[in-house]
Design a protein around this motif. Structure first.
Motif, mmCIF file in Angstrom:
data_model
loop_
_atom_site.group_PDB
_atom_site.id
_atom_site.type_symbol
_atom_site.label_atom_id
_atom_site.label_comp_id
_atom_site.label_asym_id
_atom_site.label_seq_id
_atom_site.Cartn_x
_atom_site.Cartn_y
_atom_site.Cartn_z
ATOM 1 N N PRO A 10 0.820 -1.239 0.158
ATOM 2 C CA PRO A 10 0.064 0.045 -0.104
ATOM 3 C C PRO A 10 0.880 1.313 0.141
ATOM 4 O O PRO A 10 1.544 1.394 0.883
ATOM 5 N N ALA A 11 0.777 1.952 -1.248
ATOM 6 C CA ALA A 11 1.690 3.159 -1.224
ATOM 7 C C ALA A 11 0.715 4.339 -1.675
ATOM 8 O O ALA A 11 1.381 5.125 -2.409
ATOM 9 N N ALA A 12 -0.299 4.643 -1.156
ATOM 10 C CA ALA A 12 -1.286 5.628 -1.915
ATOM 11 C C ALA A 12 -1.232 6.827 -0.642
ATOM 12 O O ALA A 12 -1.962 7.823 -1.127
ATOM 13 N N GLY A 13 -0.634 6.756 0.528
ATOM 14 C CA GLY A 13 -0.918 7.684 1.695
ATOM 15 C C GLY A 13 -0.435 9.126 1.142
ATOM 16 O O GLY A 13 0.522 8.926 0.249
ATOM 17 N N ARG A 59 -3.067 9.235 -7.076
ATOM 18 C CA ARG A 59 -2.751 9.993 -8.395
ATOM 19 C C ARG A 59 -1.386 10.674 -8.522
ATOM 20 O O ARG A 59 -1.054 11.028 -9.230
ATOM 21 N N ASN A 60 -1.106 11.276 -7.187
ATOM 22 C CA ASN A 60 0.189 11.954 -7.156
ATOM 23 C C ASN A 60 1.450 10.902 -6.901
ATOM 24 O O ASN A 60 2.390 11.457 -6.616
ATOM 25 N N PHE A 104 -9.225 7.977 -3.239
ATOM 26 C CA PHE A 104 -9.174 9.008 -2.350
ATOM 27 C C PHE A 104 -8.546 8.194 -0.923
ATOM 28 O O PHE A 104 -8.620 6.995 -0.847
ATOM 29 N N ALA A 105 -7.994 8.790 -0.169
ATOM 30 C CA ALA A 105 -7.298 8.342 1.297
ATOM 31 C C ALA A 105 -8.702 7.778 1.987
ATOM 32 O O ALA A 105 -9.295 8.592 2.654
ATOM 33 N N GLY A 224 -11.666 8.053 11.324
ATOM 34 C CA GLY A 224 -12.527 7.926 10.474
ATOM 35 C C GLY A 224 -12.040 7.098 9.130
ATOM 36 O O GLY A 224 -12.767 7.448 7.992
ATOM 37 N N GLU A 225 -11.016 6.463 9.414
ATOM 38 C CA GLU A 225 -10.746 5.526 8.067
ATOM 39 C C GLU A 225 -11.010 4.039 8.543
ATOM 40 O O GLU A 225 -11.237 3.376 9.604
ATOM 41 N N VAL A 226 -11.070 3.239 7.319
ATOM 42 C CA VAL A 226 -11.056 1.836 7.364
ATOM 43 C C VAL A 226 -9.735 1.397 7.950
ATOM 44 O O VAL A 226 -9.027 1.383 7.305
#
Length: 275
Positions: A10-13, A59-60, A104-105, A224-226
Protein backbone atom coordinates in the motif's frame (compact mmCIF):
# COMPACT_ATOMS: atom_id res chain seq x y z
CA UNK A 1 0.20 -26.91 1.70
CA UNK A 2 -0.43 -23.34 0.51
CA UNK A 3 2.53 -21.09 -0.26
CA UNK A 4 2.69 -17.31 -0.57
CA UNK A 5 3.67 -15.94 -3.97
CA UNK A 6 1.74 -12.65 -4.02
CA UNK A 7 2.26 -9.42 -2.09
CA UNK A 8 0.48 -6.08 -1.78
CA UNK A 9 2.35 -2.85 -1.06
CA UNK A 10 0.00 0.00 0.00
CA UNK A 11 1.70 3.18 -1.22
CA UNK A 12 -1.20 5.59 -1.68
CA UNK A 13 -0.98 7.64 1.52
CA UNK A 14 -0.27 11.37 1.60
CA UNK A 15 2.79 10.99 3.83
CA UNK A 16 1.71 13.79 6.17
CA UNK A 17 4.34 12.82 8.74
CA UNK A 18 7.03 13.87 6.26
CA UNK A 19 5.64 17.21 5.08
CA UNK A 20 6.59 19.49 3.41
CA UNK A 21 8.74 17.29 1.11
CA UNK A 22 5.92 14.78 0.52
CA UNK A 23 3.92 17.51 -1.18
CA UNK A 24 6.01 16.74 -4.27
CA UNK A 25 8.06 13.61 -3.43
CA UNK A 26 6.36 10.37 -2.35
CA UNK A 27 7.93 9.01 0.84
CA UNK A 28 8.30 5.67 -0.96
CA UNK A 29 10.83 7.43 -3.20
CA UNK A 30 12.98 8.85 -0.40
CA UNK A 31 16.63 8.16 -1.33
CA UNK A 32 18.43 5.63 0.85
CA UNK A 33 22.03 4.95 -0.17
CA UNK A 34 21.28 5.65 -3.81
CA UNK A 35 18.03 3.68 -4.02
CA UNK A 36 14.44 4.73 -3.30
CA UNK A 37 12.86 3.29 -0.17
CA UNK A 38 10.33 1.19 -2.08
CA UNK A 39 13.12 -0.68 -3.86
CA UNK A 40 14.23 -2.09 -0.50
CA UNK A 41 10.66 -3.35 0.01
CA UNK A 42 10.60 -4.97 -3.43
CA UNK A 43 13.99 -6.61 -2.81
CA UNK A 44 12.80 -8.01 0.52
CA UNK A 45 9.77 -9.50 -1.21
CA UNK A 46 11.90 -11.10 -3.94
CA UNK A 47 14.38 -12.52 -1.41
CA UNK A 48 11.42 -14.01 0.48
CA UNK A 49 10.11 -15.86 -2.58
CA UNK A 50 7.36 -13.49 -3.73
CA UNK A 51 6.69 -13.63 -7.49
CA UNK A 52 3.88 -11.09 -8.03
CA UNK A 53 3.43 -7.65 -6.46
CA UNK A 54 0.54 -5.21 -6.50
CA UNK A 55 1.39 -1.62 -5.54
CA UNK A 56 -1.56 0.52 -4.46
CA UNK A 57 -0.88 4.10 -5.55
CA UNK A 58 -2.71 7.42 -5.63
CA UNK A 59 -2.88 10.04 -8.35
CA UNK A 60 0.23 11.85 -7.08
CA UNK A 61 2.41 8.71 -6.98
CA UNK A 62 3.16 8.35 -10.70
CA UNK A 63 6.86 8.66 -9.89
CA UNK A 64 6.75 5.10 -8.52
CA UNK A 65 5.38 3.76 -11.82
CA UNK A 66 7.99 5.70 -13.77
CA UNK A 67 10.80 4.36 -11.62
CA UNK A 68 9.96 0.71 -12.22
CA UNK A 69 9.22 1.28 -15.92
CA UNK A 70 11.89 1.09 -18.61
CA UNK A 71 13.50 4.32 -19.79
CA UNK A 72 14.46 3.69 -23.41
CA UNK A 73 15.85 7.20 -23.72
CA UNK A 74 18.14 6.70 -20.72
CA UNK A 75 19.24 3.28 -21.97
CA UNK A 76 20.06 4.73 -25.39
CA UNK A 77 22.05 7.54 -23.78
CA UNK A 78 24.16 5.10 -21.75
CA UNK A 79 24.80 3.00 -24.83
CA UNK A 80 25.75 6.05 -26.91
CA UNK A 81 28.15 7.43 -24.29
CA UNK A 82 29.91 4.14 -23.63
CA UNK A 83 28.44 3.67 -20.17
CA UNK A 84 26.84 0.30 -20.77
CA UNK A 85 28.15 -0.90 -17.42
CA UNK A 86 25.56 1.36 -15.78
CA UNK A 87 22.63 -0.29 -17.53
CA UNK A 88 22.30 -2.86 -14.76
CA UNK A 89 21.57 -0.01 -12.33
CA UNK A 90 18.39 1.00 -14.16
CA UNK A 91 17.04 -2.43 -15.08
CA UNK A 92 13.81 -3.13 -13.21
CA UNK A 93 13.49 -5.96 -10.67
CA UNK A 94 12.88 -9.47 -11.98
CA UNK A 95 9.33 -9.71 -10.69
CA UNK A 96 5.81 -9.03 -11.97
CA UNK A 97 4.61 -5.62 -10.71
CA UNK A 98 1.04 -4.43 -11.15
CA UNK A 99 -0.64 -1.23 -9.98
CA UNK A 100 -4.05 -0.11 -8.83
CA UNK A 101 -5.04 3.46 -7.99
CA UNK A 102 -6.80 4.36 -4.75
CA UNK A 103 -9.12 7.28 -5.67
CA UNK A 104 -9.03 8.89 -2.21
CA UNK A 105 -7.34 8.23 1.12
CA UNK A 106 -9.64 6.10 3.27
CA UNK A 107 -7.28 4.09 5.44
CA UNK A 108 -4.94 1.13 5.19
CA UNK A 109 -7.83 -1.32 5.21
CA UNK A 110 -9.41 0.34 2.18
CA UNK A 111 -6.10 0.26 0.32
CA UNK A 112 -5.62 -3.46 0.92
CA UNK A 113 -9.23 -4.14 -0.14
CA UNK A 114 -8.31 -2.86 -3.60
CA UNK A 115 -6.10 -5.95 -3.92
CA UNK A 116 -8.99 -8.41 -3.71
CA UNK A 117 -9.03 -9.20 -7.43
CA UNK A 118 -5.23 -9.47 -7.48
CA UNK A 119 -5.14 -11.92 -4.57
CA UNK A 120 -8.16 -13.83 -5.87
CA UNK A 121 -8.42 -16.93 -3.67
CA UNK A 122 -4.76 -17.04 -2.72
CA UNK A 123 -3.12 -16.10 0.57
CA UNK A 124 -0.91 -13.04 0.23
CA UNK A 125 1.61 -10.85 2.01
CA UNK A 126 1.35 -7.15 2.84
CA UNK A 127 4.46 -4.98 3.19
CA UNK A 128 4.11 -1.43 4.47
CA UNK A 129 6.67 0.81 2.74
CA UNK A 130 7.21 3.04 5.80
CA UNK A 131 8.99 0.15 7.52
CA UNK A 132 12.42 -0.82 6.22
CA UNK A 133 13.99 -3.89 7.81
CA UNK A 134 17.72 -4.55 7.81
CA UNK A 135 18.71 -8.10 8.55
CA UNK A 136 21.88 -10.11 8.84
CA UNK A 137 20.01 -13.36 8.23
CA UNK A 138 16.55 -13.96 6.81
CA UNK A 139 14.41 -11.08 5.50
CA UNK A 140 11.61 -10.05 7.87
CA UNK A 141 8.92 -11.30 5.49
CA UNK A 142 10.64 -14.67 5.18
CA UNK A 143 10.35 -15.11 8.96
CA UNK A 144 6.59 -14.66 8.67
CA UNK A 145 6.37 -17.04 5.73
CA UNK A 146 8.15 -19.76 7.71
CA UNK A 147 5.56 -19.46 10.48
CA UNK A 148 2.73 -19.45 7.93
CA UNK A 149 4.00 -22.71 6.48
CA UNK A 150 3.54 -24.28 9.92
CA UNK A 151 0.14 -22.84 10.83
CA UNK A 152 -1.49 -21.94 7.48
CA UNK A 153 -3.19 -18.93 9.01
CA UNK A 154 -2.82 -15.16 9.41
CA UNK A 155 0.63 -14.05 10.61
CA UNK A 156 1.64 -10.56 11.79
CA UNK A 157 5.11 -9.13 12.40
CA UNK A 158 5.64 -7.86 15.94
CA UNK A 159 8.16 -5.70 17.74
CA UNK A 160 8.58 -5.04 21.48
CA UNK A 161 8.40 -1.29 22.15
CA UNK A 162 8.54 0.98 25.17
CA UNK A 163 5.12 1.77 26.58
CA UNK A 164 5.21 5.45 25.61
CA UNK A 165 5.49 4.48 21.92
CA UNK A 166 2.62 1.99 21.83
CA UNK A 167 0.00 4.71 21.32
CA UNK A 168 1.26 5.04 17.73
CA UNK A 169 0.78 1.39 16.75
CA UNK A 170 -1.59 -1.53 16.68
CA UNK A 171 -0.84 -3.56 19.83
CA UNK A 172 -1.62 -7.25 20.35
CA UNK A 173 -2.45 -9.53 23.22
CA UNK A 174 -1.14 -13.04 22.86
CA UNK A 175 0.30 -16.22 24.30
CA UNK A 176 3.93 -17.09 23.65
CA UNK A 177 4.00 -20.47 21.90
CA UNK A 178 7.72 -20.86 21.38
CA UNK A 179 10.75 -18.64 20.87
CA UNK A 180 9.49 -15.55 19.02
CA UNK A 181 6.04 -16.88 17.99
CA UNK A 182 2.72 -15.93 19.61
CA UNK A 183 -0.91 -16.90 19.23
CA UNK A 184 -2.82 -13.62 19.14
CA UNK A 185 -6.11 -13.27 21.00
CA UNK A 186 -6.75 -9.52 20.65
CA UNK A 187 -5.46 -6.41 18.87
CA UNK A 188 -6.06 -2.73 19.61
CA UNK A 189 -5.37 0.19 17.27
CA UNK A 190 -3.28 2.97 18.85
CA UNK A 191 -4.29 2.43 22.50
CA UNK A 192 -4.28 5.73 24.41
CA UNK A 193 -3.92 3.92 27.74
CA UNK A 194 -3.49 0.41 29.19
CA UNK A 195 -2.14 -1.32 26.04
CA UNK A 196 -2.71 -5.10 26.08
CA UNK A 197 1.06 -5.80 25.88
CA UNK A 198 4.32 -4.27 24.68
CA UNK A 199 4.07 -6.08 21.32
CA UNK A 200 3.37 -3.67 18.47
CA UNK A 201 2.46 -4.55 14.89
CA UNK A 202 5.39 -3.69 12.64
CA UNK A 203 4.57 -3.46 8.97
CA UNK A 204 4.51 -7.03 7.63
CA UNK A 205 1.50 -9.37 7.36
CA UNK A 206 0.36 -12.66 5.85
CA UNK A 207 -3.36 -12.94 5.18
CA UNK A 208 -5.82 -15.52 3.96
CA UNK A 209 -8.27 -14.10 1.38
CA UNK A 210 -10.96 -14.18 4.08
CA UNK A 211 -9.60 -10.84 5.35
CA UNK A 212 -11.41 -9.15 2.47
CA UNK A 213 -14.81 -10.17 3.85
CA UNK A 214 -14.05 -8.18 7.00
CA UNK A 215 -12.66 -5.20 5.10
CA UNK A 216 -15.65 -5.05 2.77
CA UNK A 217 -17.90 -4.00 5.64
CA UNK A 218 -16.17 -0.63 5.36
CA UNK A 219 -16.64 0.29 9.00
CA UNK A 220 -14.72 3.42 9.98
CA UNK A 221 -12.36 3.26 12.95
CA UNK A 222 -9.61 5.46 14.39
CA UNK A 223 -9.20 8.66 12.34
CA UNK A 224 -12.47 8.06 10.50
CA UNK A 225 -10.74 5.55 8.20
CA UNK A 226 -11.12 1.85 7.38
CA UNK A 227 -8.55 0.36 9.73
CA UNK A 228 -6.86 -2.95 8.99
CA UNK A 229 -6.58 -3.51 12.74
CA UNK A 230 -10.37 -3.51 13.10
CA UNK A 231 -10.69 -6.19 10.40
CA UNK A 232 -8.07 -8.33 12.16
CA UNK A 233 -9.96 -7.92 15.43
CA UNK A 234 -13.10 -9.33 13.81
CA UNK A 235 -11.10 -12.11 12.14
CA UNK A 236 -9.79 -13.21 15.56
CA UNK A 237 -13.30 -14.23 16.61
CA UNK A 238 -13.44 -16.93 13.93
CA UNK A 239 -9.88 -17.67 12.83
CA UNK A 240 -6.44 -18.29 14.28
CA UNK A 241 -3.89 -15.52 14.07
CA UNK A 242 -0.21 -15.66 14.93
CA UNK A 243 2.49 -13.10 15.58
CA UNK A 244 6.23 -13.23 14.98
CA UNK A 245 8.71 -11.02 16.82
CA UNK A 246 11.04 -10.60 13.86
CA UNK A 247 14.79 -10.51 14.38
CA UNK A 248 15.49 -7.93 11.67
CA UNK A 249 15.92 -4.32 12.81
CA UNK A 250 13.05 -2.04 11.76
CA UNK A 251 13.46 1.59 10.71
CA UNK A 252 10.36 3.77 10.36
CA UNK A 253 11.19 6.20 7.55
CA UNK A 254 7.93 8.01 8.21
CA UNK A 255 9.83 9.77 11.01
CA UNK A 256 12.93 11.93 10.61
CA UNK A 257 14.63 10.00 13.39
CA UNK A 258 14.00 6.62 11.77
CA UNK A 259 15.05 7.84 8.34
CA UNK A 260 18.30 9.37 9.55
CA UNK A 261 19.15 6.32 11.67
CA UNK A 262 18.71 4.05 8.66
CA UNK A 263 20.98 6.18 6.48
CA UNK A 264 23.58 6.35 9.25
CA UNK A 265 23.45 2.56 9.67
CA UNK A 266 23.93 1.94 5.94
CA UNK A 267 26.75 4.48 5.71
CA UNK A 268 28.55 2.88 8.66
CA UNK A 269 28.17 -0.54 7.06
CA UNK A 270 29.49 0.78 3.74
CA UNK A 271 32.51 2.38 5.41
CA UNK A 272 33.37 -0.91 7.14
CA UNK A 273 33.23 -2.75 3.82
CA UNK A 274 35.61 -0.19 2.31
CA UNK A 275 38.21 -0.65 5.04
Amino acid sequence: MKTIKKAIIPAAGFGTRNLPITKVLPKEMFPIAGKPAIQYIIEEAIESGIEEILIVVSRNKNMILDYFDRSLEYEAFLEKTGKQHLLKKIVGPAISIQYVRQPFADGLGAAILLGKRFANKDPFAVLLPDDIFLQSGQPALRELLDVYENYQSTVIALEKLHEELLKNYGVVKGINLKDNTYEISDIVEKPRSTPPSNLAVSGRYIFEPSIFSYLEKGEKGVGGEVQLTDAIQKLLKLEKCYGVEVSAKRYDIGTDKGYFKLIQKLMTHSEKEDE
